[in-house]
Design a protein around this motif. Structure first.
Motif, PDB file in Angstrom:
ATOM      1  N   UNK A   1       0.837  -1.208   0.000  1.00  0.00           N
ATOM      2  CA  UNK A   1       0.000   0.000   0.000  1.00  0.00           C
ATOM      3  C   UNK A   1       0.873   1.259   0.000  1.00  0.00           C
ATOM      4  N   UNK A   2       1.944   1.247   0.791  1.00  0.00           N
ATOM      5  CA  UNK A   2       2.850   2.394   0.818  1.00  0.00           C
ATOM      6  C   UNK A   2       3.569   2.564  -0.521  1.00  0.00           C
ATOM      7  N   UNK A   3       3.947   1.455  -1.149  1.00  0.00           N
ATOM      8  CA  UNK A   3       4.583   1.538  -2.465  1.00  0.00           C
ATOM      9  C   UNK A   3       3.630   2.143  -3.497  1.00  0.00           C
ATOM     10  N   UNK A   4       2.376   1.715  -3.477  1.00  0.00           N
ATOM     11  CA  UNK A   4       1.391   2.257  -4.413  1.00  0.00           C
ATOM     12  C   UNK A   4       1.203   3.754  -4.186  1.00  0.00           C
ATOM     13  N   UNK A   5       1.020   4.131  -2.932  1.00  0.00           N
ATOM     14  CA  UNK A   5       0.860   5.560  -2.624  1.00  0.00           C
ATOM     15  C   UNK A   5       2.093   6.358  -3.034  1.00  0.00           C
ATOM     16  N   UNK A   6       3.265   5.793  -2.774  1.00  0.00           N
ATOM     17  CA  UNK A   6       4.516   6.461  -3.126  1.00  0.00           C
ATOM     18  C   UNK A   6       4.670   6.659  -4.624  1.00  0.00           C
ATOM     19  N   UNK A   7       4.037   5.782  -5.405  1.00  0.00           N
ATOM     20  CA  UNK A   7       4.078   5.894  -6.863  1.00  0.00           C
ATOM     21  C   UNK A   7       2.937   6.760  -7.385  1.00  0.00           C
ATOM     22  N   UNK A   8       2.145   7.330  -6.457  1.00  0.00           N
ATOM     23  CA  UNK A   8       1.037   8.190  -6.861  1.00  0.00           C
ATOM     24  C   UNK A   8      -0.184   7.424  -7.328  1.00  0.00           C
ATOM     25  N   UNK A   9      -0.291   6.163  -6.922  1.00  0.00           N
ATOM     26  CA  UNK A   9      -1.424   5.338  -7.340  1.00  0.00           C
ATOM     27  C   UNK A   9      -2.394   5.136  -6.184  1.00  0.00           C
ATOM     28  N   UNK A  10      -3.649   5.021  -6.536  1.00  0.00           N
ATOM     29  CA  UNK A  10      -4.681   4.727  -5.557  1.00  0.00           C
ATOM     30  C   UNK A  10      -4.518   3.289  -5.072  1.00  0.00           C
ATOM     31  N   UNK A  11      -4.702   3.068  -3.779  1.00  0.00           N
ATOM     32  CA  UNK A  11      -4.588   1.731  -3.208  1.00  0.00           C
ATOM     33  C   UNK A  11      -5.951   1.059  -3.281  1.00  0.00           C
ATOM     34  N   UNK A  12      -5.991  -0.055  -4.020  1.00  0.00           N
ATOM     35  CA  UNK A  12      -7.212  -0.856  -4.091  1.00  0.00           C
ATOM     36  C   UNK A  12      -6.848  -2.296  -3.765  1.00  0.00           C
ATOM     37  N   UNK A  13      -7.837  -3.071  -3.347  1.00  0.00           N
ATOM     38  CA  UNK A  13      -7.594  -4.482  -3.044  1.00  0.00           C
ATOM     39  C   UNK A  13      -7.073  -5.209  -4.279  1.00  0.00           C
ATOM     40  N   UNK A  14      -7.616  -4.872  -5.453  1.00  0.00           N
ATOM     41  CA  UNK A  14      -7.180  -5.541  -6.690  1.00  0.00           C
ATOM     42  C   UNK A  14      -5.728  -5.206  -7.016  1.00  0.00           C
ATOM     43  N   UNK A  15      -5.321  -3.966  -6.837  1.00  0.00           N
ATOM     44  CA  UNK A  15      -3.926  -3.597  -7.128  1.00  0.00           C
ATOM     45  C   UNK A  15      -2.966  -4.260  -6.156  1.00  0.00           C
ATOM     46  N   UNK A  16      -3.335  -4.311  -4.896  1.00  0.00           N
ATOM     47  CA  UNK A  16      -2.491  -4.981  -3.904  1.00  0.00           C
ATOM     48  C   UNK A  16      -2.373  -6.460  -4.260  1.00  0.00           C
ATOM     49  N   UNK A  17      -3.505  -7.099  -4.578  1.00  0.00           N
ATOM     50  CA  UNK A  17      -3.497  -8.519  -4.938  1.00  0.00           C
ATOM     51  C   UNK A  17      -2.701  -8.752  -6.209  1.00  0.00           C
ATOM     52  N   UNK A  18      -2.803  -7.848  -7.160  1.00  0.00           N
ATOM     53  CA  UNK A  18      -2.067  -7.980  -8.413  1.00  0.00           C
ATOM     54  C   UNK A  18      -0.571  -7.915  -8.167  1.00  0.00           C
ATOM     55  N   UNK A  19      -0.141  -6.947  -7.385  1.00  0.00           N
ATOM     56  CA  UNK A  19       1.289  -6.814  -7.104  1.00  0.00           C
ATOM     57  C   UNK A  19       1.803  -8.024  -6.314  1.00  0.00           C
TER      58      UNK A  19
ATOM     59  N   UNK B   1      -8.956 -11.919  -4.142  1.00  0.00           N
ATOM     60  CA  UNK B   1     -10.012 -10.936  -3.853  1.00  0.00           C
ATOM     61  C   UNK B   1     -11.367 -11.265  -4.460  1.00  0.00           C
ATOM     62  N   UNK B   2     -11.487 -12.372  -5.134  1.00  0.00           N
ATOM     63  CA  UNK B   2     -12.761 -12.686  -5.782  1.00  0.00           C
ATOM     64  C   UNK B   2     -12.778 -12.164  -7.207  1.00  0.00           C
ATOM     65  N   UNK B   3     -13.938 -11.837  -7.702  1.00  0.00           N
ATOM     66  CA  UNK B   3     -14.079 -11.458  -9.110  1.00  0.00           C
ATOM     67  C   UNK B   3     -13.342 -10.159  -9.433  1.00  0.00           C
ATOM     68  N   UNK B   4     -12.651 -10.197 -10.541  1.00  0.00           N
ATOM     69  CA  UNK B   4     -12.044  -9.000 -11.116  1.00  0.00           C
ATOM     70  C   UNK B   4     -12.041  -9.222 -12.622  1.00  0.00           C
ATOM     71  N   UNK B   5     -12.382  -8.193 -13.364  1.00  0.00           N
ATOM     72  CA  UNK B   5     -12.443  -8.335 -14.826  1.00  0.00           C
ATOM     73  C   UNK B   5     -11.045  -8.355 -15.424  1.00  0.00           C
ATOM     74  N   UNK B   6     -10.931  -8.989 -16.571  1.00  0.00           N
ATOM     75  CA  UNK B   6      -9.658  -9.015 -17.280  1.00  0.00           C
ATOM     76  C   UNK B   6      -9.245  -7.598 -17.660  1.00  0.00           C
ATOM     77  N   UNK B   7     -10.210  -6.757 -18.019  1.00  0.00           N
ATOM     78  CA  UNK B   7      -9.920  -5.362 -18.357  1.00  0.00           C
ATOM     79  C   UNK B   7      -9.312  -4.622 -17.162  1.00  0.00           C
ATOM     80  N   UNK B   8      -9.834  -4.880 -15.969  1.00  0.00           N
ATOM     81  CA  UNK B   8      -9.284  -4.237 -14.764  1.00  0.00           C
ATOM     82  C   UNK B   8      -7.850  -4.694 -14.524  1.00  0.00           C
ATOM     83  N   UNK B   9      -7.561  -5.958 -14.802  1.00  0.00           N
ATOM     84  CA  UNK B   9      -6.201  -6.474 -14.646  1.00  0.00           C
ATOM     85  C   UNK B   9      -5.270  -5.781 -15.640  1.00  0.00           C
ATOM     86  N   UNK B  10      -5.707  -5.668 -16.902  1.00  0.00           N
ATOM     87  CA  UNK B  10      -4.896  -4.976 -17.903  1.00  0.00           C
ATOM     88  C   UNK B  10      -4.631  -3.529 -17.497  1.00  0.00           C
ATOM     89  N   UNK B  11      -5.661  -2.837 -17.025  1.00  0.00           N
ATOM     90  CA  UNK B  11      -5.506  -1.435 -16.623  1.00  0.00           C
ATOM     91  C   UNK B  11      -4.552  -1.299 -15.437  1.00  0.00           C
TER      92      UNK B  11
END
Length: 145
Positions: free
Chosen positions: A10-28, A50-60
């Motif tokens: 979460x700190x890495x995401x914030x430090x990179x100027x990105x919003x912290x979401x469960x999907x982004x944390x799980x992806x990383x 985290x359960x359902x996540x769209x392929x488009x969300x993963x690409x983004x």
């Protein structure tokens, strides 16, 4: 003396100027826990966390994390894009021509960018991207049999 602690995802995401979401944390977490994963494998790992996540969300998310330098994208010829969590160094890759397995190869010689171009064409070179091709040990053994 207190040992320095590594930042949380979460700190890495914030430090990179990105919003912290469960999907982004799980992806990383998935990318860092995997080994040169393609998008389908990453999506599966995120869904397991985290359960359902769209392929488009993963690409983004992959696009955002790659642009922020938290994930590295590699594209071996004839293979879908793969992603890894090893960033910030100038390592290379070896790819099996038969099964497609990918492994990291540390910089072989010299300073970054590891290789000296025979002609820079006026560019200031700061990175080299080398892919070695061959057969992995399993495919070499199978072929020899």
């Amino acid at each position: 003396m207190i040992a320095p602690r590594n930042p949380t995802i979460a700190e890495e995401l914030r430090g990179a100027g990105l919003r912290v979401t469960a999907a982004r944390v799980a992806l990383l977490e998935t990318v860092r826990g995997g080994d040169h994963l393609d998008v389908e494998a990453i999506a599966s790992g995120v869904r397991d966390r985290v359960g359902h996540v769209s392929l488009q969300a993963v690409y983004e998310a992959l696009h955002a994390l790659t642009a922020a330098g938290l994930v590295r994208r590699i594209e071996p010829a004839g293979s879908p894009a793969r992603f890894e969590g090893r960033v910030g160094d100038n390592h290379h890759h070896v790819v099996c021509r038969s099964c497609g397995v990918v492994a990291d190869v540390d910089c072989a010689v010299g300073e970054t960018p590891c290789l000296t171009a025979s002609d820079t064409h006026g560019f200031t070179i700061d990175e080299a991207d080398v892919i070695y091709w061959g057969l992995c040990p399993g495919c070499s053994t199978a072929r020899a049999s």
